[in-house]
Design a protein around this motif. Structure first.
Motif, PDB file in Angstrom:
ATOM      1  N   GLN A 157     -11.686  55.950  -9.589  1.00  0.00           N
ATOM      2  CA  GLN A 157     -12.035  57.052 -10.487  1.00  0.00           C
ATOM      3  C   GLN A 157     -13.299  57.775 -10.015  1.00  0.00           C
ATOM      4  O   GLN A 157     -14.232  58.020 -10.787  1.00  0.00           O
ATOM      5  N   GLY A 158     -13.333  58.073  -8.704  1.00  0.00           N
ATOM      6  CA  GLY A 158     -14.424  58.856  -8.141  1.00  0.00           C
ATOM      7  C   GLY A 158     -15.639  58.057  -7.712  1.00  0.00           C
ATOM      8  O   GLY A 158     -16.583  58.612  -7.153  1.00  0.00           O
ATOM      9  N   ARG A 159     -15.642  56.749  -7.962  1.00  0.00           N
ATOM     10  CA  ARG A 159     -16.796  55.927  -7.600  1.00  0.00           C
ATOM     11  C   ARG A 159     -16.748  55.504  -6.128  1.00  0.00           C
ATOM     12  O   ARG A 159     -15.682  55.424  -5.522  1.00  0.00           O
ATOM     13  N   LYS A 160     -17.931  55.219  -5.577  1.00  0.00           N
ATOM     14  CA  LYS A 160     -18.028  54.644  -4.238  1.00  0.00           C
ATOM     15  C   LYS A 160     -18.125  53.127  -4.347  1.00  0.00           C
ATOM     16  O   LYS A 160     -18.472  52.592  -5.403  1.00  0.00           O
ATOM     17  N   ILE A 161     -17.841  52.443  -3.243  1.00  0.00           N
ATOM     18  CA  ILE A 161     -17.939  50.986  -3.226  1.00  0.00           C
ATOM     19  C   ILE A 161     -19.406  50.579  -3.160  1.00  0.00           C
ATOM     20  O   ILE A 161     -20.140  50.957  -2.252  1.00  0.00           O
ATOM     21  N   HIS A 162     -19.830  49.777  -4.145  1.00  0.00           N
ATOM     22  CA  HIS A 162     -21.226  49.373  -4.310  1.00  0.00           C
ATOM     23  C   HIS A 162     -21.569  48.163  -3.441  1.00  0.00           C
ATOM     24  O   HIS A 162     -22.681  48.051  -2.909  1.00  0.00           O
ATOM     25  N   SER A 163     -20.644  47.233  -3.314  1.00  0.00           N
ATOM     26  CA  SER A 163     -20.860  46.024  -2.509  1.00  0.00           C
ATOM     27  C   SER A 163     -19.500  45.450  -2.127  1.00  0.00           C
ATOM     28  O   SER A 163     -18.485  45.735  -2.778  1.00  0.00           O
ATOM     29  N   VAL A 164     -19.512  44.615  -1.082  1.00  0.00           N
ATOM     30  CA  VAL A 164     -18.277  43.976  -0.610  1.00  0.00           C
ATOM     31  C   VAL A 164     -18.566  42.495  -0.399  1.00  0.00           C
ATOM     32  O   VAL A 164     -19.611  42.118   0.143  1.00  0.00           O
ATOM     33  N   PHE A 165     -17.630  41.649  -0.820  1.00  0.00           N
ATOM     34  CA  PHE A 165     -17.741  40.217  -0.530  1.00  0.00           C
ATOM     35  C   PHE A 165     -16.426  39.762   0.080  1.00  0.00           C
ATOM     36  O   PHE A 165     -15.354  39.977  -0.497  1.00  0.00           O
ATOM     37  N   ILE A 166     -16.525  39.141   1.264  1.00  0.00           N
ATOM     38  CA  ILE A 166     -15.337  38.651   1.968  1.00  0.00           C
ATOM     39  C   ILE A 166     -15.335  37.135   1.835  1.00  0.00           C
ATOM     40  O   ILE A 166     -16.174  36.440   2.415  1.00  0.00           O
TER      41      ILE A 166
ATOM     42  N   ILE B 259     -10.529  55.621   2.864  1.00  0.00           N
ATOM     43  CA  ILE B 259      -9.780  55.684   1.610  1.00  0.00           C
ATOM     44  C   ILE B 259     -10.723  55.871   0.427  1.00  0.00           C
ATOM     45  O   ILE B 259     -10.530  56.745  -0.423  1.00  0.00           O
ATOM     46  N   ILE B 260     -11.772  55.012   0.347  1.00  0.00           N
ATOM     47  CA  ILE B 260     -12.801  55.122  -0.682  1.00  0.00           C
ATOM     48  C   ILE B 260     -14.152  54.978   0.013  1.00  0.00           C
ATOM     49  O   ILE B 260     -14.366  54.021   0.766  1.00  0.00           O
ATOM     50  N   ALA B 261     -15.054  55.906  -0.230  1.00  0.00           N
ATOM     51  CA  ALA B 261     -16.359  55.887   0.442  1.00  0.00           C
ATOM     52  C   ALA B 261     -17.182  54.692  -0.020  1.00  0.00           C
ATOM     53  O   ALA B 261     -17.047  54.226  -1.156  1.00  0.00           O
ATOM     54  N   PHE B 262     -18.036  54.204   0.884  1.00  0.00           N
ATOM     55  CA  PHE B 262     -18.991  53.141   0.561  1.00  0.00           C
ATOM     56  C   PHE B 262     -20.350  53.774   0.288  1.00  0.00           C
ATOM     57  O   PHE B 262     -20.720  54.764   0.900  1.00  0.00           O
ATOM     58  N   GLU B 263     -21.110  53.198  -0.649  1.00  0.00           N
ATOM     59  CA  GLU B 263     -22.474  53.665  -0.887  1.00  0.00           C
ATOM     60  C   GLU B 263     -23.334  53.449   0.354  1.00  0.00           C
ATOM     61  O   GLU B 263     -23.087  52.539   1.147  1.00  0.00           O
ATOM     62  N   ASP B 264     -24.339  54.289   0.517  1.00  0.00           N
ATOM     63  CA  ASP B 264     -25.302  54.072   1.596  1.00  0.00           C
ATOM     64  C   ASP B 264     -25.976  52.714   1.389  1.00  0.00           C
ATOM     65  O   ASP B 264     -26.384  52.380   0.274  1.00  0.00           O
ATOM     66  N   GLY B 265     -26.105  51.945   2.462  1.00  0.00           N
ATOM     67  CA  GLY B 265     -26.742  50.641   2.355  1.00  0.00           C
ATOM     68  C   GLY B 265     -25.900  49.614   1.624  1.00  0.00           C
ATOM     69  O   GLY B 265     -26.436  48.599   1.158  1.00  0.00           O
TER      70      GLY B 265
END
Length: 384
Positions: free
Chosen positions: A63-72, A95-101
């Motif tokens: 819904q327009g948000r960027k990815i804030h963090s990722v955990f694998i 596909i979906i942008a990631f936040e800077d940093g």
């Protein structure tokens, strides 16, 4: 329930890598041993392509948000090559942008045969490691079914730092089979002295559907467990670590990904058996993915299984189960923002918990007292 605004809720991403070299006797996670201890390039590529197809099905949830963090997580995510992660993140970011940093954490095992050189993962955009040490005692590692040694564990931390990783979590368990107080404290000492900036320190629990459940090991008695907890906490505090969550200690900034879980944020989920949570204007939903890797690979794009709205009557427990794990809790206003419900409906219960000194008096925060954290499960049961 008031209409929710998803834009106010941070959006993370959980990626599940289901394979490991060997299944540990205490492990109840969705992990599966790979033949010969090595993931074939063909299977790696097939799985990564399935992850991307899965991610595309969740675009509407963003819904327009960027990815804030990722955990694998896994399994052993470091069985996937660094080159594979370069390709995967290039696809996901298109596909979906990631936040800077954006914080990107990879779970890695200390065994040198289980991963590429750490520098390759750093170049792929992974900026935080969580190394599954569990213990620095070789005898305990054997009992836990781990395939690395004490030297492997210490070497892995140093290799990660030499590669350029500044944020290194070390996973440690205590209350291990026949473990003494001195051995438990030595595990903490070795983690701290060798450069861990974050320690996840939790007691071994025997879970159903594990080898340990079927063949119970001899565990330390309660008095020893209490001494381990008390003296271990004192050691970490004395060495500059802050206990910001039930089992998480930090000397650096907290894990952004874990904080988002505990603050009732959203997270997309890709991979076999992965669980997700998303906010929509009409409510908060949970979903999961097909558990077995072979079934997951047969369903591309993957289905959103058990896509279910959290009912209003279940929301207080769902929210508090996360928020009250944090030592400082959360701002009280976050309850309405993340659930759509008024906190007024909990006034009677909150007043009771505060009068019993189980939650802090400050009404601008939802937080347990020190005593409340000791009896956290009992506190949470009152929100059911």
């Amino acid at each position: 329930m008031a209409e929710l605004n998803p834009a106010l809720v941070p959006l993370s991403l959980y990626i599940h890598m289901p394979w490991c070299v060997r299944k540990c006797p205490y492990c109840d996670f969705n992990s599966h041993a790979v033949p010969d201890g090595k993931l074939s390039l063909d299977l790696e590529q097939e799985y990564l392509q399935a992850l991307v197809a899965d991610f595309k099905t969740q675009l509407d949830f963003a819904q327009g948000r960027k990815i804030h963090s990722v955990f694998i997580g896994g399994g052993t995510p470091s069985l996937i090559s660094a080159k594979g992660y370069v390709w995967l993140f290039n696809q996901l970011k298109s596909i979906i942008a990631f936040e800077d940093g954006c914080e990107i954490t990879l779970e890695a095992n200390p065994g040198t045969v289980e991963h590429d050189p750490f520098a390759g993962y750093l170049e792929a955009g992974i900026n935080r490691l969580s190394i599954g040490v569990q213990s620095f005692n070789t005898d305990h590692l054997k009992k836990l079914g781990r395939i690395h040694s004490n030297d492997d564990a210490i070497n892995a931390i140093h290799l990660a730092r030499d590669a350029g990783f500044e944020r290194i979590n070390v996973d440690l368990m205590h209350g291990l089979p026949e473990q003494t107080l001195e051995q438990a404290l030595l595990d903490l000492k070795l983690a701290v002295e060798n450069g861990a900036t974050h320690v996840s320190w939790y007691q071994l629990t025997i879970e159903p559907n594990t080898v340990f459940f079927r063949t119970q090991p001899i565990l330390p008695v309660d008095d020893v467990l209490e001494d381990i907890q008390e003296q271990g906490e004192a050691y970490l505090k004395a060495h500059g670590f802050v206990n910001y969550e039930v089992s998480a200690w930090r000397k650096e900034k907290p894990s952004a990904h874990n904080l988002n879980y505990w603050q009732f944020g959203d997270y997309l989920a890709i991979g076999a058996g992965a669980h997700g949570k998303v906010t929509r204007p009409d409510g908060v939903y949970r979903f999961q993915k097909t558990r077995l890797p072979k079934d997951y690979l047969a369903k591309v794009p993957a289905e959103h299984l058990q896509f279910k709205r959290i009912e209003d009557e279940d929301m207080p427990f769902e929210f508090m189960m996360n928020a009250l794990r944090l030592n400082e809790g959360v701002e009280a206003k976050l309850y309405h923002e993340r659930t759509g419900l008024s906190l007024d409906g909990l006034n009677k219960l909150l007043t009771s918990l505060r009068s019993r000194q189980l939650m802090v008096e400050d009404q601008s925060r939802l937080s347990c007292t020190e005593q409340g954290h000791v009896f956290l499960n009992s506190v949470l049961e009152e929100f059911l």
